[in-house]
Write a protein that holds these residues in place. Sequence first.
Motif, mmCIF file in Angstrom:
data_model
loop_
_atom_site.group_PDB
_atom_site.id
_atom_site.type_symbol
_atom_site.label_atom_id
_atom_site.label_comp_id
_atom_site.label_asym_id
_atom_site.label_seq_id
_atom_site.Cartn_x
_atom_site.Cartn_y
_atom_site.Cartn_z
ATOM 1 N N ASP A 32 1.070 -1.147 0.062
ATOM 2 C CA ASP A 32 -0.057 -0.046 0.156
ATOM 3 C C ASP A 32 0.634 1.162 0.012
ATOM 4 O OD1 ASP A 32 0.771 -0.299 2.502
ATOM 5 O OD2 ASP A 32 -1.072 -0.191 3.547
ATOM 6 N N GLU A 36 0.696 4.341 -2.769
ATOM 7 C CA GLU A 36 0.282 5.634 -2.686
ATOM 8 C C GLU A 36 1.163 6.693 -3.431
ATOM 9 O OE1 GLU A 36 0.331 6.958 1.519
ATOM 10 O OE2 GLU A 36 2.339 5.903 1.933
ATOM 11 N N ALA A 196 1.040 2.513 3.981
ATOM 12 C CA ALA A 196 0.348 3.882 3.528
ATOM 13 C C ALA A 196 -0.014 4.744 4.554
ATOM 14 C CB ALA A 196 -0.558 3.523 2.610
#
Length: 229
Positions: A32, A36, A196
Amino acid sequence: SGQHRVPRGTAQLLAPVGDPEKVICVGLNYHDHCQEQGAKVPKEPLIFSKFPSAITGPFDDIVHPQDTSELDWEVELAAVIGKRGRHIEEAAALEHVLGFTVANDVSARDWQMRRNGRQWLLGKTFDTFCPLGPAIVTREAVADVHNLWIRCSVNGQRMQDSSTRHLIFGVPALVAWVSRFVTLVPGDILLTGTPAGVGVFRKPPIFLKRGDEVQCEIEELGTICNQVV
């Protein structure tokens, strides 16, 4: 024995490892976190380091340097090496890990991303840029280190909320990889990357300021909380 106890409120917890030989860090190690920032998933672990002098206690202050205006948070799972090794096989790598703790890979993004030739070291290693604790939870006491929720809040607002199951390279793979290059010794700290939700990739970016309170927590390992001063 119960003979030598002090009230928790009267004791200041220090970092569980205060002066390791090495603090080894991993970048871009959550799916993640790659997503991002629009980065490709690495094919090999991306390794950098902090100096041990960056380590501070689990409830001590983070000092905001005058040299940066882009101070950021990064909650991370940290593995503590307990057994010396070089060229460690991945299948045996966890035998070299004493346990796990919570870390905050505090980062000065301007120094990390634009200054000092874009080498990451200086932006990662100001004094107090590695809060660590509150304790080492032994490897045997953690049911599955690759399935723990991991979170960071700033002034009570949740910024990072993920799971270690999203790690790209797990702890055994990282220990094996790093040991190809350097001898790991007891007390070495391995920060395994952040998920993230960091400030620099928010729209607009958000950075820490003096007076902010940063809380990092990992399931089964505990919570650290540091004020920016």
